[in-house]
Design a protein around this motif. Structure first.
Motif, PDB file in Angstrom:
ATOM      1  N   HIS A  53       0.448  -0.960   0.052  1.00  0.00           N
ATOM      2  CA  HIS A  53       0.235   0.186   0.111  1.00  0.00           C
ATOM      3  C   HIS A  53       1.053   1.398   0.076  1.00  0.00           C
ATOM      4  O   HIS A  53       0.393   1.801  -0.706  1.00  0.00           O
ATOM      5  CB  HIS A  53      -1.097  -0.455   1.495  1.00  0.00           C
ATOM      6  CG  HIS A  53      -2.201  -1.115   0.493  1.00  0.00           C
ATOM      7  ND1 HIS A  53      -2.862  -1.076   0.514  1.00  0.00           N
ATOM      8  CD2 HIS A  53      -2.329  -2.329   1.548  1.00  0.00           C
ATOM      9  CE1 HIS A  53      -3.811  -1.431   0.184  1.00  0.00           C
ATOM     10  NE2 HIS A  53      -2.892  -2.499   1.197  1.00  0.00           N
ATOM     11  N   ASP A  54       2.066   1.363   1.362  1.00  0.00           N
ATOM     12  CA  ASP A  54       2.792   1.860   0.920  1.00  0.00           C
ATOM     13  C   ASP A  54       3.454   2.463  -0.425  1.00  0.00           C
ATOM     14  O   ASP A  54       4.115   3.614  -0.993  1.00  0.00           O
ATOM     15  CB  ASP A  54       3.537   2.416   2.061  1.00  0.00           C
ATOM     16  CG  ASP A  54       3.393   2.058   3.419  1.00  0.00           C
ATOM     17  OD1 ASP A  54       2.524   3.089   3.547  1.00  0.00           O
ATOM     18  OD2 ASP A  54       4.004   1.977   4.604  1.00  0.00           O
ATOM     19  N   ALA A  57       0.905   4.017  -2.790  1.00  0.00           N
ATOM     20  CA  ALA A  57       1.220   5.640  -2.529  1.00  0.00           C
ATOM     21  C   ALA A  57       2.065   6.645  -2.716  1.00  0.00           C
ATOM     22  O   ALA A  57       2.049   7.432  -3.055  1.00  0.00           O
ATOM     23  CB  ALA A  57       1.038   5.512  -1.257  1.00  0.00           C
ATOM     24  N   VAL A  85      -3.663  -5.043  -5.131  1.00  0.00           N
ATOM     25  CA  VAL A  85      -3.532  -3.415  -4.136  1.00  0.00           C
ATOM     26  C   VAL A  85      -3.675  -1.922  -5.431  1.00  0.00           C
ATOM     27  O   VAL A  85      -4.108  -1.248  -4.952  1.00  0.00           O
ATOM     28  CB  VAL A  85      -2.296  -3.757  -4.045  1.00  0.00           C
ATOM     29  CG1 VAL A  85      -2.243  -2.326  -2.766  1.00  0.00           C
ATOM     30  CG2 VAL A  85      -2.339  -4.424  -2.597  1.00  0.00           C
ATOM     31  N   ARG A  86      -2.842  -2.093  -6.285  1.00  0.00           N
ATOM     32  CA  ARG A  86      -3.132  -1.224  -7.608  1.00  0.00           C
ATOM     33  C   ARG A  86      -4.323  -0.826  -7.794  1.00  0.00           C
ATOM     34  O   ARG A  86      -5.224   0.103  -8.074  1.00  0.00           O
ATOM     35  CB  ARG A  86      -2.209  -1.583  -8.393  1.00  0.00           C
ATOM     36  CG  ARG A  86      -2.347  -0.139  -9.562  1.00  0.00           C
ATOM     37  CD  ARG A  86      -1.311  -1.331 -11.058  1.00  0.00           C
ATOM     38  NE  ARG A  86      -2.116  -1.892 -11.344  1.00  0.00           N
ATOM     39  CZ  ARG A  86      -1.591  -2.818 -12.806  1.00  0.00           C
ATOM     40  NH1 ARG A  86      -0.551  -2.663 -13.022  1.00  0.00           N
ATOM     41  NH2 ARG A  86      -2.420  -3.874 -12.821  1.00  0.00           N
ATOM     42  N   ASP A  88      -7.300  -1.560  -6.135  1.00  0.00           N
ATOM     43  CA  ASP A  88      -8.160  -1.353  -5.040  1.00  0.00           C
ATOM     44  C   ASP A  88      -8.071  -0.208  -5.196  1.00  0.00           C
ATOM     45  O   ASP A  88      -9.024   0.858  -4.714  1.00  0.00           O
ATOM     46  CB  ASP A  88      -8.156  -1.909  -3.663  1.00  0.00           C
ATOM     47  CG  ASP A  88      -8.538  -3.388  -4.539  1.00  0.00           C
ATOM     48  OD1 ASP A  88      -9.232  -3.928  -4.900  1.00  0.00           O
ATOM     49  OD2 ASP A  88      -8.068  -4.245  -2.920  1.00  0.00           O
ATOM     50  N   SER A  89      -6.497   0.556  -5.323  1.00  0.00           N
ATOM     51  CA  SER A  89      -6.336   2.433  -4.551  1.00  0.00           C
ATOM     52  C   SER A  89      -6.987   2.551  -6.011  1.00  0.00           C
ATOM     53  O   SER A  89      -7.119   4.056  -6.277  1.00  0.00           O
ATOM     54  CB  SER A  89      -4.364   2.137  -5.019  1.00  0.00           C
ATOM     55  OG  SER A  89      -3.940   2.016  -6.220  1.00  0.00           O
TER      56      SER A  89
END
Length: 96
Positions: A53-54, A57, A85-86, A88-89
């Protein structure tokens, strides 16, 4: 589940495209060619997934980001988690 060579190539292309997009964001270091990937191990997978996640971001230190990239180049399971994750972001930005 067996991952075909073409699927692995497509995933690596996705990762390379995302790296290029992330390099254009303010506050991120320019991405050079990735160093040779190391084989993945259990603890590396846990640390990498905890940092995804970091990484997406753009808040990781450059050295940590390079370690995440090295691991993603070597580990298909973590690459799949990274893609999730990508996506979802991006969902809130796309109105999903």
């Amino acid at each position: 589940m067996t991952i075909t060579s073409s699927a692995r190539t497509a995933r690596r292309a996705d990762v390379a495209a995302l790296r290029a997009a992330l390099a254009d964001l303010p506050g991120t270091a320019p991405a050079g060619p990735p160093p040779r990937a190391r084989p993945a191990t259990g603890p590396d997978c846990r640390r990498t997934r905890a940092a995804l996640h970091d990484y997406v971001a753009g808040t990781l230190r450059p050295s940590r980001g390079r370690r995440v990239e090295l691991h993603l180049d070597a580990c298909d399971r973590c690459t799949r988690a990274f893609i999730d994750v990508r996506e979802d972001s991006w969902a809130p930005r796309l109105g999903r």
